[in-house]
Write an enzyme that holds these catalytic residues in place. Structure first.
Site, PDB file in Angstrom:
ATOM      1  N   ARG A 113       0.867  -1.174   0.156  1.00  0.00           N
ATOM      2  CA  ARG A 113       0.123  -0.305  -0.400  1.00  0.00           C
ATOM      3  C   ARG A 113       0.937   0.924   0.366  1.00  0.00           C
ATOM      4  NH1 ARG A 113      -3.582  -3.983  -0.309  1.00  0.00           N
ATOM      5  NH2 ARG A 113      -2.335  -3.556  -1.984  1.00  0.00           N
ATOM      6  N   SER A 124      -9.958   0.853   3.617  1.00  0.00           N
ATOM      7  CA  SER A 124      -9.642   0.540   4.517  1.00  0.00           C
ATOM      8  C   SER A 124      -9.389   1.715   5.135  1.00  0.00           C
ATOM      9  CB  SER A 124      -8.550  -0.401   4.287  1.00  0.00           C
ATOM     10  OG  SER A 124      -8.839  -1.578   3.306  1.00  0.00           O
ATOM     11  N   GLU A 141      -3.924   4.101   6.518  1.00  0.00           N
ATOM     12  CA  GLU A 141      -3.360   3.600   4.835  1.00  0.00           C
ATOM     13  C   GLU A 141      -4.409   4.677   3.828  1.00  0.00           C
ATOM     14  OE1 GLU A 141      -4.961  -0.355   3.385  1.00  0.00           O
ATOM     15  OE2 GLU A 141      -5.542   0.632   1.760  1.00  0.00           O
TER      16      GLU A 141
HETATM   17  C1  LIG Z   1     -15.242   0.795  -1.530  1.00  0.00           C
HETATM   18  C2  LIG Z   1     -13.654   0.760  -1.289  1.00  0.00           C
HETATM   19  C3  LIG Z   1     -12.744  -0.150  -1.737  1.00  0.00           C
HETATM   20  C4  LIG Z   1     -11.418  -0.289  -1.666  1.00  0.00           C
HETATM   21  N1  LIG Z   1     -11.001  -1.603  -1.853  1.00  0.00           N
HETATM   22  C5  LIG Z   1      -9.453  -0.952  -1.956  1.00  0.00           C
HETATM   23  C6  LIG Z   1      -8.991  -2.386  -2.265  1.00  0.00           C
HETATM   24  O1  LIG Z   1      -9.499  -3.571  -1.848  1.00  0.00           O
HETATM   25  N2  LIG Z   1      -7.433  -2.364  -2.027  1.00  0.00           N
HETATM   26  C7  LIG Z   1      -6.746  -0.801  -2.293  1.00  0.00           C
HETATM   27  O2  LIG Z   1      -5.136  -1.488  -2.268  1.00  0.00           O
HETATM   28  N3  LIG Z   1      -7.677  -0.243  -1.630  1.00  0.00           N
HETATM   29  C8  LIG Z   1      -8.909   0.065  -1.689  1.00  0.00           C
HETATM   30  N4  LIG Z   1      -8.991   1.262  -2.113  1.00  0.00           N
HETATM   31  C9  LIG Z   1      -9.049   3.045  -1.332  1.00  0.00           C
HETATM   32  C10 LIG Z   1      -8.401   3.058  -2.774  1.00  0.00           C
HETATM   33  O3  LIG Z   1      -9.832   2.846  -4.464  1.00  0.00           O
HETATM   34  C11 LIG Z   1      -6.788   2.759  -3.361  1.00  0.00           C
HETATM   35  O4  LIG Z   1      -6.247   3.043  -2.828  1.00  0.00           O
HETATM   36  C12 LIG Z   1      -7.548   3.785  -4.763  1.00  0.00           C
HETATM   37  O5  LIG Z   1      -6.560   2.895  -6.096  1.00  0.00           O
HETATM   38  C13 LIG Z   1      -6.716   4.904  -5.009  1.00  0.00           C
HETATM   39  O6  LIG Z   1      -7.122   6.066  -6.312  1.00  0.00           O
HETATM   40  P1  LIG Z   1      -8.168   6.867  -6.836  1.00  0.00           P
HETATM   41  O7  LIG Z   1      -8.366   7.783  -8.011  1.00  0.00           O
HETATM   42  O8  LIG Z   1      -8.914   6.956  -5.575  1.00  0.00           O
HETATM   43  O9  LIG Z   1      -6.844   8.042  -5.823  1.00  0.00           O
HETATM   44  P2  LIG Z   1      -6.926   9.175  -4.978  1.00  0.00           P
HETATM   45  O10 LIG Z   1      -7.350   8.223  -3.152  1.00  0.00           O
HETATM   46  O11 LIG Z   1      -7.667  10.298  -5.544  1.00  0.00           O
HETATM   47  O12 LIG Z   1      -5.842   9.914  -4.426  1.00  0.00           O
HETATM   48  C14 LIG Z   1      -4.783   8.641  -3.291  1.00  0.00           C
HETATM   49  C15 LIG Z   1      -3.248   8.931  -3.901  1.00  0.00           C
HETATM   50  O13 LIG Z   1      -2.564   9.637  -4.713  1.00  0.00           O
HETATM   51  C16 LIG Z   1      -2.280  10.841  -5.191  1.00  0.00           C
HETATM   52  N5  LIG Z   1      -2.785  10.572  -6.701  1.00  0.00           N
HETATM   53  C17 LIG Z   1      -3.591  10.067  -7.344  1.00  0.00           C
HETATM   54  N6  LIG Z   1      -3.277  10.674  -8.536  1.00  0.00           N
HETATM   55  C18 LIG Z   1      -1.853  10.865  -8.566  1.00  0.00           C
HETATM   56  C19 LIG Z   1      -0.775  11.499 -10.179  1.00  0.00           C
HETATM   57  N7  LIG Z   1      -1.768  11.056 -11.439  1.00  0.00           N
HETATM   58  N8  LIG Z   1       0.170  11.042  -9.578  1.00  0.00           N
HETATM   59  C20 LIG Z   1       0.267  11.772  -8.276  1.00  0.00           C
HETATM   60  N9  LIG Z   1      -0.242  11.260  -7.128  1.00  0.00           N
HETATM   61  C21 LIG Z   1      -1.364  11.416  -7.649  1.00  0.00           C
HETATM   62  C22 LIG Z   1      -2.981  11.574  -4.453  1.00  0.00           C
HETATM   63  O14 LIG Z   1      -2.170  12.544  -4.261  1.00  0.00           O
HETATM   64  C23 LIG Z   1      -3.354  10.307  -2.880  1.00  0.00           C
HETATM   65  O15 LIG Z   1      -2.153  11.257  -1.974  1.00  0.00           O
HETATM   66  C24 LIG Z   1     -10.864   0.824  -1.681  1.00  0.00           C
HETATM   67  C25 LIG Z   1     -11.295   2.011  -1.738  1.00  0.00           C
HETATM   68  C26 LIG Z   1     -12.727   2.087  -0.622  1.00  0.00           C
HETATM   69  C27 LIG Z   1     -13.549   3.266  -1.184  1.00  0.00           C
END
Ligand SMILES: Cc1cc2nc3c(=O)[nH]c(=O)nc-3n(C[C@H](O)[C@H](O)[C@H](O)COP(=O)(O)OP(=O)(O)OC[C@H]3O[C@@H](n4cnc5c(N)ncnc54)[C@H](O)[C@@H]3O)c2cc1C
Length: 307
Positions: free
Chosen positions: A178, A227, A297
């Site tokens: 993570r 999480s 996380e």
């Molecule tokens: C219902 C639910 C279930 C989930 N299950 C999982 C799971 O099974 N496994 C898991 O790993 N995660 C899970 N997650 C968490 C989440 O979906 C992941 O961490 C996902 O990869 C985040 O992507 P995002 O585009 O929403 O990033 P964001 O939440 O928008 O950003 C996350 C981080 O990445 C940075 N970021 C985003 N894009 C860029 C870029 N282009 N350049 C630089 N920095 C950037 C942001 O600044 C921030 O620090 C879950 C979330 C939910 C709501």
């Protein structure tokens, strides 16, 4: 209006908004506004916006789909960027190169996997069960159901701290459980993945099963950010929290999910302050009972949270 905002309006034009509410754009449905919010459609627009921010010493935050963030109630100072257009495309090489695919950082994971399956590539379908964009998945080294994205990454394309295009090999990206080694001032544009050819029908079936399992075990219908805490080595944060009897515990409208103890759900009007208070209480109870310090996380972003 301060100089940087005027310049953004002039140079990035229609794709910029000020005091833009962020709560509707993130899965927790919590948080104040972005001082400025930009949706660049290509690398040139992104670089223009970043250059203006750099010259005026304005902080920049990239948001993917906001599924792993807790945004401060006071919002985010400076520039918030959400990649779109060309930066959200998924591309199969032409002429075709077996086992390679390019995913733009703004593309949804589900879109990336659907292209992989169309191209006959199987094995990374777990990614489609994880909400969010591909940029967020790289930063978090997102993983589920026994897989994580890091091992599939051949090369990441990013803008480095000098706003120059850099191609970084996967093994140099510092992927860990993570997390990753990307720096705060690096902006991911996308990555080449290497995904083996495989049995697409079984992959689709596997994906359906994984999605069903999630519906049974996660509070999908309530706003949340996945999480809250990382699993400590050899343990599950959810098991520890449940063992402390904390399922259903509330602070205001923030509640420990009764379905999955490592999820905090927003019952309607939860604030970042309430989520933070509830999470601190969880950390304290788990530490007191098991001697383990749970690490966040979810990324806490915005005014009042440490950068
Ligand atoms: C219902 C639910 C279930 C989930 N299950 C999982 C799971 O099974 N496994 C898991 O790993 N995660 C899970 N997650 C968490 C989440 O979906 C992941 O961490 C996902 O990869 C985040 O992507 P995002 O585009 O929403 O990033 P964001 O939440 O928008 O950003 C996350 C981080 O990445 C940075 N970021 C985003 N894009 C860029 C870029 N282009 N350049 C630089 N920095 C950037 C942001 O600044 C921030 O620090 C879950 C979330 C939910 C709501």
């Amino acid at each position: 209006m301060s100089g940087w905002k005027d310049r953004l309006r002039l140079e990035v034009g229609a794709r910029v908004a000020f005091d833009e509410p962020l709560a509707p754009k993130v899965s927790f449905r919590i948080g104040g506004p972005a001082e400025a919010y930009v949706r660049p459609e290509n690398a040139a627009e992104l670089v223009s916006a970043l250059r203006i921010a750099r010259e005026h010493e304005v902080p920049v935050t990239v948001l993917g789909s906001g599924s792993n963030v807790l945004i401060s109630d006071a919002g985010i100072a400076g520039l918030v960027v959400r990649l779109s257009g060309e930066l959200a495309q998924v591309t199969t090489p032409s002429p075709p190169e077996p086992e390679r695919i390019y995913v733009g950082a703004g593309a949804l994971n589900s879109r990336a996997v659907s292209q992989m399956l169309q191209d006959g590539l199987a094995g990374a379908e777990f990614l489609a069960t994880i909400p969010g964009t591909f940029g967020g998945a790289l930063i978090m080294n997102a993983g589920a159901h026994g897989g994580e994205i890091g091992p599939f990454v051949e090369t990441v394309e990013l803008l480095n701290g000098d706003l120059e295009l850099e191609r970084r090999p996967g093994p140099s990206c510092g992927f860990v459980y993570r997390g990753s080694g990307f720096l705060r001032d690096e902006f991911i544009l996308g990555a080449w993945l290497r995904v083996p050819r495989g049995d697409v029908e079984s992959a689709r079936k596997h994906l359906r099963e994984m999605r069903l399992a999630r519906r049974r075990t996660q509070p999908i219908g309530q706003p949340n950010a996945g999480s809250i805490f990382k699993n400590p080595p050899g343990e599950y944060a959810g098991r520890l929290i449940e063992a402390c009897g904390l399922k259903g515990r509330r602070v205001g409208d923030a509640e420990i999910s009764s379905l999955h103890a490592n999820f905090i759900v927003n019952l309607g009007h939860a604030t970042a302050a309430e989520v933070s208070e509830l999470a601190a209480m969880v950390q304290s109870e788990v530490s007191g009972r098991f001697g383990l310090e749970l690490q966040w996380e979810v990324k806490r972003i915005g005014r009042g949270f440490a950068r």
